[in-house]
Scaffold this motif. Structure first.
Motif, short mmCIF file in Angstrom:
data_model
loop_
_atom_site.label_atom_id
_atom_site.label_comp_id
_atom_site.label_asym_id
_atom_site.label_seq_id
_atom_site.Cartn_x
_atom_site.Cartn_y
_atom_site.Cartn_z
N ALA A 51 80.57 14.29 7.24
CA ALA A 51 79.74 15.37 6.60
C ALA A 51 79.45 16.34 7.81
O ALA A 51 79.46 17.82 7.35
N VAL A 52 79.20 16.13 9.19
CA VAL A 52 78.73 17.29 10.13
C VAL A 52 79.92 18.02 10.15
O VAL A 52 79.68 19.35 10.42
N ALA A 53 81.14 17.60 10.53
CA ALA A 53 82.29 18.24 10.83
C ALA A 53 82.71 19.30 9.54
O ALA A 53 83.08 20.16 9.57
N GLY A 54 82.60 18.56 8.20
CA GLY A 54 82.72 19.54 6.84
C GLY A 54 81.88 20.41 6.59
O GLY A 54 82.18 21.64 6.40
N ALA A 55 80.70 20.41 7.12
CA ALA A 55 79.74 21.42 7.10
C ALA A 55 79.84 22.43 7.94
O ALA A 55 79.53 23.74 7.66
N LEU A 56 80.52 22.22 9.15
CA LEU A 56 80.73 23.30 9.96
C LEU A 56 81.87 24.06 9.71
O LEU A 56 82.29 25.24 9.87
N VAL A 57 83.11 23.27 9.51
CA VAL A 57 84.43 23.95 8.89
C VAL A 57 84.21 24.67 7.86
O VAL A 57 84.97 25.54 7.63
N GLN A 58 83.54 24.13 6.81
CA GLN A 58 83.61 24.84 5.59
C GLN A 58 82.72 26.11 5.54
O GLN A 58 83.22 27.39 4.83
N GLY A 59 82.15 26.33 6.39
CA GLY A 59 81.34 27.81 6.88
C GLY A 59 82.05 28.67 7.50
O GLY A 59 82.09 29.90 7.54
N ALA A 60 82.93 27.93 8.52
CA ALA A 60 83.69 28.79 9.48
C ALA A 60 84.82 29.45 8.91
O ALA A 60 85.45 30.39 9.26
N TRP A 61 85.64 28.64 8.07
CA TRP A 61 87.14 29.23 7.73
C TRP A 61 87.05 29.05 6.23
O TRP A 61 87.80 28.21 5.45
N PRO A 63 88.38 30.08 2.59
CA PRO A 63 88.21 29.07 1.79
C PRO A 63 89.10 27.80 2.42
O PRO A 63 88.74 26.78 1.82
N GLY A 64 89.93 27.99 3.27
CA GLY A 64 90.77 26.87 3.93
C GLY A 64 89.88 25.86 4.36
O GLY A 64 90.13 24.46 4.30
N GLY A 65 88.94 26.27 5.09
CA GLY A 65 88.09 25.12 5.70
C GLY A 65 87.21 24.41 4.55
O GLY A 65 86.93 23.11 4.98
N LEU A 66 86.91 24.96 3.37
CA LEU A 66 86.03 24.11 2.50
C LEU A 66 87.22 23.16 2.04
O LEU A 66 86.84 22.06 1.40
N LEU A 67 88.28 23.38 1.61
CA LEU A 67 89.37 22.56 1.18
C LEU A 67 89.72 21.54 2.15
O LEU A 67 89.75 20.38 1.96
N LEU A 68 89.89 21.70 3.21
CA LEU A 68 90.02 21.00 4.39
C LEU A 68 88.86 19.94 4.63
O LEU A 68 89.04 18.68 4.62
N ALA A 69 87.48 20.32 4.46
CA ALA A 69 86.42 19.66 4.31
C ALA A 69 86.32 18.61 3.20
O ALA A 69 85.98 17.45 3.22
N LEU A 70 86.77 19.00 2.00
CA LEU A 70 86.66 18.23 1.05
C LEU A 70 87.90 17.19 0.90
O LEU A 70 87.97 16.05 0.35
N ALA A 71 89.04 17.62 1.63
CA ALA A 71 90.27 16.64 1.64
C ALA A 71 89.94 15.66 2.53
O ALA A 71 90.28 14.49 2.47
N GLY A 72 89.18 15.82 3.72
CA GLY A 72 88.63 14.80 4.68
C GLY A 72 87.93 13.73 4.06
O GLY A 72 87.77 12.82 4.37
N ALA A 73 86.66 14.45 3.32
CA ALA A 73 85.94 13.52 2.45
C ALA A 73 86.50 12.72 1.77
O ALA A 73 86.35 11.36 1.69
#
Length: 153
Positions: A51-61, A63-73
């Motif tokens: 959750a912490v990593a996804g919160a940081l990644v989704q805002g930084a990159w 839409p790719g970071g958002l997809l990466l955060a959801l895929a990680g979850a």
């Protein structure tokens, strides 16, 4: 030809009608509850970290970071269910993820918060909940059919 190959041979091999001891009839238990509890604690911690990593990644990159955060979850929730061989293995990291995301979305007295007021943050919050529900539901169907598989002869 009343040898040991008939039905009488099978009854003698199984004890000839005598009751087997209680311990011999019970299936072997999986490794102890302490190991399972340790797995659940690890999955909860991984849910928090995801959750912490996804919160940081989704805002930084976006839409790719958002997809990466959801895929990680999704990978964590599905992997947890497979590792624990139960639905609880998917629910525990999802609970850790949800508690952490709610904690990160509230503002502090200093005014700091992790999530901005943008579309990506809302998609991450609601998408993560949807991913948790989907992974948990999928693991429910998988665990229900584990005992019904035929074994090869």
């Amino acid at each position: 030809m009343s040898g040991t190959g008939g039905a009488g041979g099978r009854s003698r091999a199984s004890g000839g009608g005598a009751q087997a001891p209680e311990a011999a009839r019970q299936p072997e238990n999986p490794p102890g509850g302490a190991l399972k509890a340790g797995l659940y604690v690890l999955l909860f911690v991984l849910g928090v970290l995801t959750a912490v990593a996804g919160a940081l990644v989704q805002g930084a990159w976006f839409p790719g970071g958002l997809l990466l955060a959801l895929a990680g979850a999704a990978a964590l929730f599905t992997g947890g269910a497979r590792a624990a061989v139960s639905v609880v293995g998917s629910l525990v990291p999802a609970a850790g993820w949800l508690i952490t995301v709610i904690g990160l979305s509230t503002t502090r007295a200093e005014g700091d918060f992790v999530f901005g007021a943008g579309l990506g943050a809302y998609v991450y919050l609601l998408g993560g909940i949807a991913v948790a529900v989907i992974c948990t539901t999928a693991s429910m169907g998988r665990s229900a059919h584990l005992g019904t598989a035929r074994r090869g002869m």
